[in-house]
Motif scaffolding. Structure first.
Motif, mmCIF file in Angstrom:
data_model
loop_
_atom_site.group_PDB
_atom_site.id
_atom_site.type_symbol
_atom_site.label_atom_id
_atom_site.label_comp_id
_atom_site.label_asym_id
_atom_site.label_seq_id
_atom_site.Cartn_x
_atom_site.Cartn_y
_atom_site.Cartn_z
ATOM 1 N N THR A 143 0.198 -113.356 -70.163
ATOM 2 C CA THR A 143 0.100 -112.554 -71.380
ATOM 3 C C THR A 143 1.140 -111.454 -71.298
ATOM 4 O O THR A 143 1.303 -110.835 -70.241
ATOM 5 C CB THR A 143 -1.308 -111.935 -71.540
ATOM 6 O OG1 THR A 143 -2.266 -112.980 -71.670
ATOM 7 C CG2 THR A 143 -1.390 -111.042 -72.760
ATOM 8 N N SER B 241 -11.641 -117.542 -71.108
ATOM 9 C CA SER B 241 -10.669 -116.646 -71.719
ATOM 10 C C SER B 241 -10.791 -115.253 -71.090
ATOM 11 O O SER B 241 -11.660 -115.010 -70.241
ATOM 12 C CB SER B 241 -10.867 -116.590 -73.232
ATOM 13 O OG SER B 241 -12.197 -116.212 -73.538
ATOM 14 N N LEU C 149 -10.127 -106.169 -76.091
ATOM 15 C CA LEU C 149 -9.342 -107.299 -76.584
ATOM 16 C C LEU C 149 -9.840 -108.609 -75.990
ATOM 17 O O LEU C 149 -10.261 -108.661 -74.833
ATOM 18 C CB LEU C 149 -7.862 -107.124 -76.211
ATOM 19 C CG LEU C 149 -7.194 -105.833 -76.688
ATOM 20 C CD1 LEU C 149 -5.784 -105.724 -76.097
ATOM 21 C CD2 LEU C 149 -7.142 -105.764 -78.211
ATOM 22 N N SER C 150 -9.759 -109.663 -76.811
ATOM 23 C CA SER C 150 -10.017 -111.022 -76.348
ATOM 24 C C SER C 150 -8.676 -111.744 -76.330
ATOM 25 O O SER C 150 -7.975 -111.794 -77.341
ATOM 26 C CB SER C 150 -10.999 -111.729 -77.274
ATOM 27 O OG SER C 150 -11.218 -113.049 -76.860
ATOM 28 N N SER C 151 -8.313 -112.298 -75.184
ATOM 29 C CA SER C 151 -6.974 -112.866 -75.027
ATOM 30 C C SER C 151 -7.053 -114.234 -74.370
ATOM 31 O O SER C 151 -7.797 -114.432 -73.400
ATOM 32 C CB SER C 151 -6.103 -111.937 -74.173
ATOM 33 O OG SER C 151 -4.795 -112.444 -74.014
ATOM 34 N N THR D 170 -4.024 -112.816 -78.892
ATOM 35 C CA THR D 170 -4.920 -111.731 -78.516
ATOM 36 C C THR D 170 -5.537 -111.146 -79.776
ATOM 37 O O THR D 170 -4.841 -110.939 -80.771
ATOM 38 C CB THR D 170 -4.157 -110.637 -77.744
ATOM 39 O OG1 THR D 170 -3.620 -111.193 -76.543
ATOM 40 C CG2 THR D 170 -5.067 -109.485 -77.379
#
Length: 479
Positions: free
Chosen positions: A376, A410, A424-426, A432
């Motif tokens: 990321t 995740s 945050l969800s990435s 993201t």
């Protein structure tokens, strides 16, 4: 995360791959390099809907999600009567077998404080520091209702993050290098300590084998033979470390006794190797162009892990190891370990002219292949530098800090950036999304931790010190 990035920037504005290397020279040629791992079957991320403002002004969440306040510094109470300490940070959640959960939580406090962790007999490491850092333990039900809170360890300093162990305890990290001064510190600090959640067991013993430096977070590998540790430091930038057990040894519930010995096992620092076989000086030399590309890793022994006279990171020259601005969150899986770098800014002494500023990196180190991949990347983004006035910006992210892995594979990241503060969800190698926004102030989020059953995400707002239990249709978006 002792100094938040937003604080640094605001202050400035006001003021104007083989295991077992013993030397870096012993690196393999390209022909000898370990093949990179296959790209993992990363989960497909269903987009989260836009966040909805909270009428109570605390936490914006997606539709269908809700929160419960578990603790609030100065308001909720410990079992011994003192108020809940402040500066909530790294947190782990454990199932209790009774449909309830147990949280073990750090408090990042660096000196005697009215909302510090009280020194409870049997839990104290250093009586000289007073009510400062340490850990509390919180019992909660499946709805996030607080069933009781007590002290797990006290007398420590600047307890930032850490990591859970496979045997159900918490390893808490001191983010400091302060040594004893005979008055306010009777002992050296900068260690890792093991914390139990049963309210009865306490061994406030520094795990010197894991080194003395500005610890941030760590992860124990699935074989219980390695511990991976991050260092949040500058001047020079910090390092990513690996501790390896002696041959035939596995970590377990009584290992705190062995780890108290500064000579037990080996401690090494990471060097990410370029195509020429030489260490890349800093992670900021790499960009999104290298996303998911595996790089070989060498591990270089730390000469004096107790840093008697020289800090661990200063015992290496720039040609020996790979440094990084704010090595932060760490979380382990069966296949490897994630580690975060929060940011790198241009025009600072710790970033050479050849390096590239960025607003966040997440890496994945593969145990078997001994390679590391950038999974990321947040490029340097002026939109994310607008400051707290950009409080409704749910699209520009910066300053990832703590990290955890969801039950579906995740990532959850806690922001400590310069604009809005988000959870945050990435997806590694993918998008993201904002899943929570701080509406109260511009404090960072800390300590995201998912219950193993996937029902509750626990997360903290460091200031004023609030723990939230967030529930909702997590599997709809993450499963």
């Amino acid at each position: 995360m002792a100094v938040a990035r937003r604080s640094v920037l605001r202050g400035a504005a006001v003021g104007a791959a083989g295991v077992g290397f013993t030397t870096v020279g012993a690196v393999p040629s390209l022909a000898e390099s370990t093949p990179g791992p296959e790209r993992a079957p990363y989960p497909v991320h269903k987009p989260f809907p836009p966040l909805m403002d909270d009428p109570k002004g605390l936490l914006a969440l997606p539709p269908g999600f809700k929160y419960t306040v578990v603790t609030r510094a100065g308001e909720t109470k410990l079992a011994t009567g003192q108020p809940t300490p402040g500066a909530h940070d790294g947190t782990a959640v454990f199932g209790t077998g009774r449909n309830n959960y147990l949280l073990i939580q750090n408090h990042e406090i660096g000196s005697n404080n009215a909302l510090g962790v009280p020194q409870i007999e049997g839990t104290v490491y250093d009586t000289g520091v007073g009510s400062a850092g340490g850990c509390t333990v919180i019992s909660v039900d499946r709805d996030g209702t607080n069933l009781g809170e007590w002290v797990g360890i006290s007398g420590t300093l600047t307890n930032c993050a850490g990591g859970p162990t496979p045997w159900g305890t918490w390893l808490t990290c001191e983010e400091t290098e302060n040594k004893a001064n005979g008055t306010t510190r009777l002992k050296d600090h900068g260690y890792v300590f093991e914390v139990w959640g049963d309210g009865e067991t306490a061994h406030p013993v520094p795990l010197k084998a894991l080194g003395r430096y500005a610890h941030e977070a760590l992860a124990v590998d699935k074989d219980r033979r390695h511990v991976y540790l991050s260092e949040d430091a500058s001047g020079p930038n910090g390092l990513f470390y690996r501790w390896t057990a002696p041959a035939g040894y596995k970590l377990g519930p009584s290992s705190w006794q062995d780890l108290a010995d500064a000579g037990f096992g080996t401690l090494e620092a990471m060097a990410i190797l370029g195509d020429d076989g030489k260490p890349i000086p800093d992670v900021a030399y790499l960009t999104s162009a290298q996303l998911l590309r595996p790089f070989r890793v060498a591990w270089v022994p730390v000469p004096d892990r107790d840093a008697v006279t020289v800090s661990c990171r200063k015992q290496f020259t720039d040609g020996q190891v790979t440094r990084g601005k704010k090595f932060e969150g760490v979380f382990g899986t069966d296949a490897g370990v994630y580690v975060v770098n929060s940011y790198a800014e241009a025009g600072t002494a710790d970033l050479s002219a050849d390096a590239i500023p960025h607003d966040g990196m997440v890496w994945f180190y593969n145990y078997q292949a001994n390679t590391i991949q950038l999974v990321t990347y947040f490029p340097s983004n002026t939109a994310a530098d607008k400051g707290p006035e950009a409080k409704y910006d749910d699209y520009n992210f910066d300053g990832p800090d703590n990290v955890t892995v969801t039950p579906w594979g995740s990532l959850i990241l806690a922001e400590d950036g310069n604009a809005s503060s988000h959870v945050l969800s990435s997806t590694p190698g993918g998008p993201t999304y904002a899943i929570a926004r701080n509406m109260l102030n511009d404090s960072e989020f800390t300590g995201p931790a998912f219950s193993a059953d996937g029902k509750v995400l626990f997360v903290n707002m460091q200031t004023p010190g609030i723990t939230f239990a967030i529930t909702g249709p997590w599997q709809t978006y993450l499963g």
